[in-house]
Design a protein around this motif. Sequence first.
Motif, PDB file in Angstrom:
ATOM      1  N   VAL A 172       0.861  -1.207   0.000  1.00  0.00           N
ATOM      2  CA  VAL A 172       0.000   0.000   0.000  1.00  0.00           C
ATOM      3  C   VAL A 172       0.887   1.244   0.000  1.00  0.00           C
ATOM      4  CG1 VAL A 172      -1.665   1.328   1.368  1.00  0.00           C
ATOM      5  CG2 VAL A 172      -1.983  -1.138   1.063  1.00  0.00           C
ATOM      6  N   ARG A 173       1.938   1.233   0.829  1.00  0.00           N
ATOM      7  CA  ARG A 173       2.812   2.416   0.925  1.00  0.00           C
ATOM      8  C   ARG A 173       3.466   2.718  -0.432  1.00  0.00           C
ATOM      9  NH1 ARG A 173       6.615   0.865   4.563  1.00  0.00           N
ATOM     10  NH2 ARG A 173       5.105   0.903   6.238  1.00  0.00           N
ATOM     11  N   ARG A 174       3.818   1.667  -1.164  1.00  0.00           N
ATOM     12  CA  ARG A 174       4.459   1.876  -2.476  1.00  0.00           C
ATOM     13  C   ARG A 174       3.459   2.223  -3.574  1.00  0.00           C
ATOM     14  NH1 ARG A 174       7.096  -2.883  -1.392  1.00  0.00           N
ATOM     15  NH2 ARG A 174       6.242  -3.948  -3.205  1.00  0.00           N
ATOM     16  N   GLY A 175       2.160   2.205  -3.223  1.00  0.00           N
ATOM     17  CA  GLY A 175       1.141   2.502  -4.235  1.00  0.00           C
ATOM     18  C   GLY A 175       0.880   1.334  -5.163  1.00  0.00           C
ATOM     19  N   ALA A 176       1.301   0.108  -4.759  1.00  0.00           N
ATOM     20  CA  ALA A 176       1.121  -1.059  -5.623  1.00  0.00           C
ATOM     21  C   ALA A 176      -0.333  -1.537  -5.646  1.00  0.00           C
ATOM     22  CB  ALA A 176       2.033  -2.196  -5.156  1.00  0.00           C
ATOM     23  N   CYS A 177      -1.104  -1.220  -4.612  1.00  0.00           N
ATOM     24  CA  CYS A 177      -2.506  -1.672  -4.549  1.00  0.00           C
ATOM     25  C   CYS A 177      -3.216  -0.963  -3.407  1.00  0.00           C
ATOM     26  CB  CYS A 177      -2.580  -3.190  -4.321  1.00  0.00           C
ATOM     27  SG  CYS A 177      -1.898  -3.711  -2.734  1.00  0.00           S
ATOM     28  N   SER A 178      -4.543  -1.052  -3.444  1.00  0.00           N
ATOM     29  CA  SER A 178      -5.345  -0.777  -2.255  1.00  0.00           C
ATOM     30  C   SER A 178      -5.571  -2.108  -1.560  1.00  0.00           C
ATOM     31  CB  SER A 178      -6.679  -0.148  -2.640  1.00  0.00           C
ATOM     32  OG  SER A 178      -6.468   1.144  -3.148  1.00  0.00           O
ATOM     33  N   TRP A 179      -6.012  -2.038  -0.306  1.00  0.00           N
ATOM     34  CA  TRP A 179      -6.112  -3.263   0.504  1.00  0.00           C
ATOM     35  C   TRP A 179      -7.422  -3.250   1.274  1.00  0.00           C
ATOM     36  CZ3 TRP A 179      -2.935  -3.652   5.666  1.00  0.00           C
ATOM     37  CH2 TRP A 179      -3.165  -4.878   6.274  1.00  0.00           C
ATOM     38  N   VAL A 180      -8.281  -4.217   0.996  1.00  0.00           N
ATOM     39  CA  VAL A 180      -9.541  -4.351   1.728  1.00  0.00           C
ATOM     40  C   VAL A 180      -9.479  -5.647   2.539  1.00  0.00           C
ATOM     41  CG1 VAL A 180     -12.049  -4.553   1.556  1.00  0.00           C
ATOM     42  CG2 VAL A 180     -10.818  -3.064  -0.042  1.00  0.00           C
ATOM     43  N   SER A 181      -9.431  -5.487   3.857  1.00  0.00           N
ATOM     44  CA  SER A 181      -9.291  -6.628   4.773  1.00  0.00           C
ATOM     45  C   SER A 181     -10.584  -6.805   5.551  1.00  0.00           C
ATOM     46  CB  SER A 181      -8.131  -6.326   5.746  1.00  0.00           C
ATOM     47  OG  SER A 181      -8.143  -7.224   6.837  1.00  0.00           O
ATOM     48  N   ASN A 182     -11.094  -8.026   5.615  1.00  0.00           N
ATOM     49  CA  ASN A 182     -12.308  -8.314   6.390  1.00  0.00           C
ATOM     50  C   ASN A 182     -12.029  -9.558   7.228  1.00  0.00           C
ATOM     51  OD1 ASN A 182     -15.081  -7.791   7.025  1.00  0.00           O
ATOM     52  ND2 ASN A 182     -15.654  -9.558   5.769  1.00  0.00           N
ATOM     53  N   GLU A 183     -11.637  -9.330   8.476  1.00  0.00           N
ATOM     54  CA  GLU A 183     -11.181 -10.432   9.335  1.00  0.00           C
ATOM     55  C   GLU A 183     -11.737 -10.256  10.740  1.00  0.00           C
ATOM     56  OE1 GLU A 183      -9.417 -13.009   8.281  1.00  0.00           O
ATOM     57  OE2 GLU A 183      -8.957 -12.268   6.282  1.00  0.00           O
ATOM     58  N   GLY A 184     -11.714 -11.320  11.526  1.00  0.00           N
ATOM     59  CA  GLY A 184     -12.141 -11.242  12.919  1.00  0.00           C
ATOM     60  C   GLY A 184     -11.368 -10.157  13.662  1.00  0.00           C
ATOM     61  N   ALA A 185     -12.043  -9.521  14.629  1.00  0.00           N
ATOM     62  CA  ALA A 185     -11.451  -8.348  15.296  1.00  0.00           C
ATOM     63  C   ALA A 185     -10.107  -8.657  15.947  1.00  0.00           C
ATOM     64  CB  ALA A 185     -12.430  -7.819  16.346  1.00  0.00           C
ATOM     65  N   GLU A 186      -9.920  -9.906  16.397  1.00  0.00           N
ATOM     66  CA  GLU A 186      -8.689 -10.239  17.109  1.00  0.00           C
ATOM     67  C   GLU A 186      -7.567 -10.708  16.177  1.00  0.00           C
ATOM     68  OE1 GLU A 186     -10.783 -13.854  16.179  1.00  0.00           O
ATOM     69  OE2 GLU A 186     -11.444 -11.884  16.846  1.00  0.00           O
ATOM     70  N   VAL A 187      -7.883 -10.845  14.894  1.00  0.00           N
ATOM     71  CA  VAL A 187      -6.920 -11.471  13.968  1.00  0.00           C
ATOM     72  C   VAL A 187      -5.810 -10.501  13.548  1.00  0.00           C
ATOM     73  CG1 VAL A 187      -6.697 -12.523  11.683  1.00  0.00           C
ATOM     74  CG2 VAL A 187      -8.618 -13.145  13.149  1.00  0.00           C
ATOM     75  N   LEU A 188      -6.187  -9.275  13.236  1.00  0.00           N
ATOM     76  CA  LEU A 188      -5.196  -8.248  12.890  1.00  0.00           C
ATOM     77  C   LEU A 188      -5.441  -7.050  13.822  1.00  0.00           C
ATOM     78  CD1 LEU A 188      -5.306  -8.471   8.967  1.00  0.00           C
ATOM     79  CD2 LEU A 188      -3.419  -9.184  10.449  1.00  0.00           C
ATOM     80  N   PRO A 189      -5.018  -7.166  15.096  1.00  0.00           N
ATOM     81  CA  PRO A 189      -5.381  -6.141  16.087  1.00  0.00           C
ATOM     82  C   PRO A 189      -4.895  -4.744  15.716  1.00  0.00           C
ATOM     83  CG  PRO A 189      -3.839  -7.765  17.002  1.00  0.00           C
ATOM     84  CD  PRO A 189      -4.231  -8.266  15.663  1.00  0.00           C
ATOM     85  N   GLU A 190      -3.796  -4.665  14.967  1.00  0.00           N
ATOM     86  CA  GLU A 190      -3.275  -3.336  14.597  1.00  0.00           C
ATOM     87  C   GLU A 190      -4.271  -2.598  13.695  1.00  0.00           C
ATOM     88  OE1 GLU A 190      -1.792  -6.213  14.144  1.00  0.00           O
ATOM     89  OE2 GLU A 190       0.039  -6.204  15.362  1.00  0.00           O
ATOM     90  N   LEU A 191      -5.063  -3.361  12.936  1.00  0.00           N
ATOM     91  CA  LEU A 191      -6.086  -2.719  12.100  1.00  0.00           C
ATOM     92  C   LEU A 191      -7.314  -2.391  12.943  1.00  0.00           C
ATOM     93  CD1 LEU A 191      -4.153  -3.869   9.966  1.00  0.00           C
ATOM     94  CD2 LEU A 191      -6.147  -4.619   8.651  1.00  0.00           C
ATOM     95  N   THR A 192      -7.701  -3.343  13.773  1.00  0.00           N
ATOM     96  CA  THR A 192      -8.904  -3.169  14.605  1.00  0.00           C
ATOM     97  C   THR A 192      -8.794  -1.917  15.467  1.00  0.00           C
ATOM     98  OG1 THR A 192      -9.241  -5.534  14.627  1.00  0.00           O
ATOM     99  CG2 THR A 192     -10.304  -4.291  16.400  1.00  0.00           C
ATOM    100  N   THR A 193      -7.609  -1.694  16.039  1.00  0.00           N
ATOM    101  CA  THR A 193      -7.464  -0.598  17.005  1.00  0.00           C
ATOM    102  C   THR A 193      -7.324   0.767  16.329  1.00  0.00           C
ATOM    103  OG1 THR A 193      -5.105  -1.105  17.107  1.00  0.00           O
ATOM    104  CG2 THR A 193      -6.503  -2.014  18.855  1.00  0.00           C
ATOM    105  N   THR A 194      -7.350   0.820  15.013  1.00  0.00           N
ATOM    106  CA  THR A 194      -7.432   2.134  14.359  1.00  0.00           C
ATOM    107  C   THR A 194      -8.866   2.675  14.446  1.00  0.00           C
ATOM    108  OG1 THR A 194      -7.940   1.235  12.193  1.00  0.00           O
ATOM    109  CG2 THR A 194      -5.594   1.578  12.701  1.00  0.00           C
ATOM    110  N   GLY A 195      -9.818   1.805  14.846  1.00  0.00           N
ATOM    111  CA  GLY A 195     -11.208   2.225  15.012  1.00  0.00           C
ATOM    112  C   GLY A 195     -11.552   2.311  16.488  1.00  0.00           C
ATOM    113  N   PRO A 196     -12.814   2.567  16.797  1.00  0.00           N
ATOM    114  CA  PRO A 196     -13.221   2.621  18.200  1.00  0.00           C
ATOM    115  C   PRO A 196     -13.068   1.245  18.848  1.00  0.00           C
ATOM    116  CG  PRO A 196     -15.109   2.827  16.719  1.00  0.00           C
ATOM    117  CD  PRO A 196     -13.916   2.811  15.857  1.00  0.00           C
TER     118      PRO A 196
END
Length: 229
Positions: A172-196
């Motif tokens: 994503v940082r290199r602009g190679a793609c966008s990224w849509v992740s749909n996973e359980g809240a505990e699976v990628l906590p670094e993504l989950t905690t960007t929200g409430p």
Amino acid sequence: RFLAEVQASTGRPLALVEVGASAGLCLLPDRFGYRWRTGDGVVDLAPPEPAAPTLECRVTGPVPLPSRAPGIGWRAGIDLAPLDVRDDDAVAWLETLVWPEQEQRRDRLRGALGVARRQPPRLVRGDLLTALPALLEEVPDDLTPVVLHSAVVAYLEPPDRQRFRTLMTGLVRRGACSWVSNEGAEVLPELTTTGPPVPPDRSTFVLAVDGRARAWTHPHGASMTWLDR
Ligand SMILES: C[S@@+](CC[C@H](N)C(=O)[O-])C[C@H]1O[C@@H](n2cnc3c(N)ncnc32)[C@H](O)[C@@H]1O
């Protein structure tokens, strides 16, 4: 909804790359109909062919719903064990994975398989950690690449989840793609905690775009709670 947003940001059709694609049904979002039940009423997007299923979703919050399906110019998936929708045995096995009492889900799956069988998506056998960069290289230049996955990263060991997040963050940082992740809240906590914070009694998936949590979602797509303010 999120694919339409990515497309609007570039104005170009999308190239979808699904990791952990199984039969590749999530590669076909433009071949299904949609019915969103919102606080203000029902919003419909008709399927492009009458036999295609309509996917229903209860929506909480001010989601700007799309008025048409995203344009998709290219699509391919990666799976350790891709499922061939033309193989009757493989399809029968997939249907047995739907819990017995869930008739509606089984009907929806059969409808989606019918759509896929008329024009099966391309699926590559491989490990998402190693096969993804090469597949992304194949995307035609005039399209907007999007990597997506749903209910997949939980199957990786914790160190591989982190390797995958690092891989995706770099792409994503290199602009190679966008990224849509749909996973359980505990699976990628670094993504989950960007929200409430997710209430402790709430079991939910988290839908994140480019690493930022945008919605809480039902694992089978039945509902979506919009997180943007
Ligand atoms: C629960 S299924 C989800 C399938 C699809 N995303 C969907 O929502 O219908 C998880 C899939 O991830 C695949 N998978 C698990 N680990 C993988 C890996 N390291 N590389 C590629 N695919 C993997 C499995 O083979 C399986 O098909």
